[in-house]
Write an enzyme that holds these catalytic residues in place. Structure first.
Site, PDB file in Angstrom:
ATOM      1  CB  VAL A 104      -0.986  -0.008   1.193  1.00 55.94           C
ATOM      2  CG1 VAL A 104      -2.007  -1.124   1.041  1.00 55.94           C
ATOM      3  CG2 VAL A 104      -0.257  -0.120   2.534  1.00 55.94           C
ATOM      4  CG  HIS A 120      -3.598  -6.072  -0.409  1.00 52.81           C
ATOM      5  ND1 HIS A 120      -2.596  -6.837   0.143  1.00 52.81           N
ATOM      6  CD2 HIS A 120      -4.478  -6.951  -0.933  1.00 52.81           C
ATOM      7  CE1 HIS A 120      -2.859  -8.119  -0.041  1.00 52.81           C
ATOM      8  NE2 HIS A 120      -3.994  -8.210  -0.707  1.00 52.81           N
TER       9      HIS A 120
HETATM   10  N1  APR Z   1      14.212  -8.995  -0.359  1.00 51.89           N
HETATM   11  C1  APR Z   1      13.334  -9.951  -0.730  1.00 51.89           C
HETATM   12  N2  APR Z   1      12.439 -10.488   0.117  1.00 51.89           N
HETATM   13  C2  APR Z   1      12.432 -10.045   1.372  1.00 51.89           C
HETATM   14  C3  APR Z   1      13.319  -9.065   1.858  1.00 51.89           C
HETATM   15  C4  APR Z   1      14.260  -8.521   0.921  1.00 51.89           C
HETATM   16  N3  APR Z   1      15.152  -7.594   1.262  1.00 51.89           N
HETATM   17  N4  APR Z   1      13.072  -8.842   3.165  1.00 51.89           N
HETATM   18  C5  APR Z   1      12.057  -9.646   3.518  1.00 51.89           C
HETATM   19  N5  APR Z   1      11.661 -10.384   2.434  1.00 51.89           N
HETATM   20  C6  APR Z   1      10.556 -11.338   2.347  1.00 51.89           C
HETATM   21  C7  APR Z   1      10.298 -12.190   3.586  1.00 51.89           C
HETATM   22  O1  APR Z   1      11.133 -13.339   3.579  1.00 51.89           O
HETATM   23  C8  APR Z   1       8.821 -12.561   3.406  1.00 51.89           C
HETATM   24  O2  APR Z   1       8.673 -13.722   2.609  1.00 51.89           O
HETATM   25  O3  APR Z   1       9.371 -10.587   2.175  1.00 51.89           O
HETATM   26  C9  APR Z   1       8.270 -11.359   2.625  1.00 51.89           C
HETATM   27  C10 APR Z   1       7.351 -10.461   3.434  1.00 51.89           C
HETATM   28  O4  APR Z   1       6.209 -11.182   3.791  1.00 51.89           O
HETATM   29  P1  APR Z   1       4.945 -10.501   4.512  1.00 51.89           P
HETATM   30  O5  APR Z   1       5.394  -9.647   5.632  1.00 51.89           O
HETATM   31  O6  APR Z   1       3.988 -11.590   4.787  1.00 51.89           O
HETATM   32  O7  APR Z   1       4.383  -9.500   3.378  1.00 51.89           O
HETATM   33  P2  APR Z   1       3.393  -9.781   2.180  1.00 51.89           P
HETATM   34  O8  APR Z   1       3.588 -11.131   1.609  1.00 51.89           O
HETATM   35  O9  APR Z   1       3.480  -8.607   1.265  1.00 51.89           O
HETATM   36  O10 APR Z   1       1.987  -9.740   2.928  1.00 51.89           O
HETATM   37  C11 APR Z   1       0.806  -9.816   2.180  1.00 51.89           C
HETATM   38  O11 APR Z   1      -0.501  -9.278   4.110  1.00 51.89           O
HETATM   39  O12 APR Z   1      -0.807  -7.994   6.037  1.00 51.89           O
HETATM   40  C12 APR Z   1      -1.137  -8.164   4.732  1.00 51.89           C
HETATM   41  O13 APR Z   1      -2.113  -6.589   3.313  1.00 51.89           O
HETATM   42  C13 APR Z   1      -0.877  -6.953   3.871  1.00 51.89           C
HETATM   43  O14 APR Z   1      -0.178  -6.818   1.585  1.00 51.89           O
HETATM   44  C14 APR Z   1       0.069  -7.455   2.814  1.00 51.89           C
HETATM   45  C15 APR Z   1      -0.259  -8.940   2.766  1.00 51.89           C
END
Ligand code: APR
Length: 243
Positions: A104, A120
């Protein structure tokens, strides 16, 4: 991160005819925006999942709004990182046809991406909790903004847990996924639906998937190419290998 997987991912991108990208919180991590899960997902001992719900806003609007004010300030102080910049460059070069983000924040936009769908929503968008009024936050507000039409509380124009995604947005997304022969999935844990099933749409029609993440995810088993590393390091390296 190994050189071979970078080269192979670059070859898959070169060979693709219609590449789409799916990004999650991990792509903005190197811009200092916390992710949702893991240690990062905690704010004053609250879990993001407890705050991002319509029930939480109805029960304690001040608390939820305070969390958003904190995030508004954070995002405004951040700048796009080399991963956002590479994605924007690929769009400009015609390599990437569409970008679907779960984020977002506005870092993809600030990096220059325009063929972009926010599934989202937009954290700086506002909508009324009662009527259909919508607007955008021009500057961070510590107080909950009020609807100028019906005086109810406004809320962030984002999709909260338990809410469905906008139908028009979903049409655009599925239209893009159906055209895609390759999808590159960057920095998402692949847990939240329906976004977590987007790569499957491409795979089911015979397409390929590249995944970039610092760890294995719920989607890793279906990836044709897995590049393990930080998005801000991996994407510029892949870019250097493109023909
Ligand atoms: N480079 C690549 N990947 C990374 C890095 C990085 N520097 N740092 C962290 N990650 C990865 C983590 O290993 C994890 O798999 O990013 C991912 C983040 O996961 P989440 O926090 O679950 O985020 P996301 O998948 O976008 O969540 C989906 O959940 O809370 C809701 O609406 C919100 O859009 C969000 C949705």
């Amino acid at each position: 991160m190994d050189e071979l997987s970078i080269q192979l991912a670059a070859k898959m991108i070169d060979d693709s005819e219609y590449l789409v990208a799916l990004t999650g919180a991990g792509i903005s991590r190197e811009s200092n925006i916390p992710t949702f899960r893991g240690e990062d997902g905690l704010w004053r001992n609250y879990n993001a999942m407890e705050l991002a719900t319509p029930e939480a806003y109805a029960n304690d609007p001040e608390l939820v709004w305070e969390w958003y004010t904190w995030r508004h300030g954070l995002i405004r102080d951040c700048t796009p990182n080399p991963a956002h910049m590479t994605i924007a460059k690929w769009e400009k070069d015609g390599v990437l046809k569409h970008l679907i983000t779960q984020n977002v924040d506005d870092l993809h936009y600030r990096a220059g991406s325009r063929k972009l769908t926010h599934v989202h929503g937009d954290i700086f968008g506002l909508k009324c909790t009662r009527c259909g009024y919508k607007s955008r936050l021009n500057e961070p507000s510590e107080d909950i903004p009020e609807c100028p039409e019906c005086y109810a509380n406004l809320r962030p124009d984002v999709v909260w847990f338990g809410e469905s995604l906008d139908a028009q947005v979903m049409n655009t997304v599925y239209d893009q996924l159906e055209r895609a022969d390759t999808i590159i999935v960057i920095g998402t844990s692949g847990i939240v639906q329906p976004a977590a099933s987007f790569p499957l749409v491409v795979k089911n029609q015979g397409g390929s998937m590249i995944e970039i993440n610092v760890e294995r995810t719920a989607l890793s088993n279906m990836a044709d190419m897995l590049v393990s590393g930080k998005a801000g390091e991996v994407l510029p390296l892949i870019d250097q290998h493109l023909l």
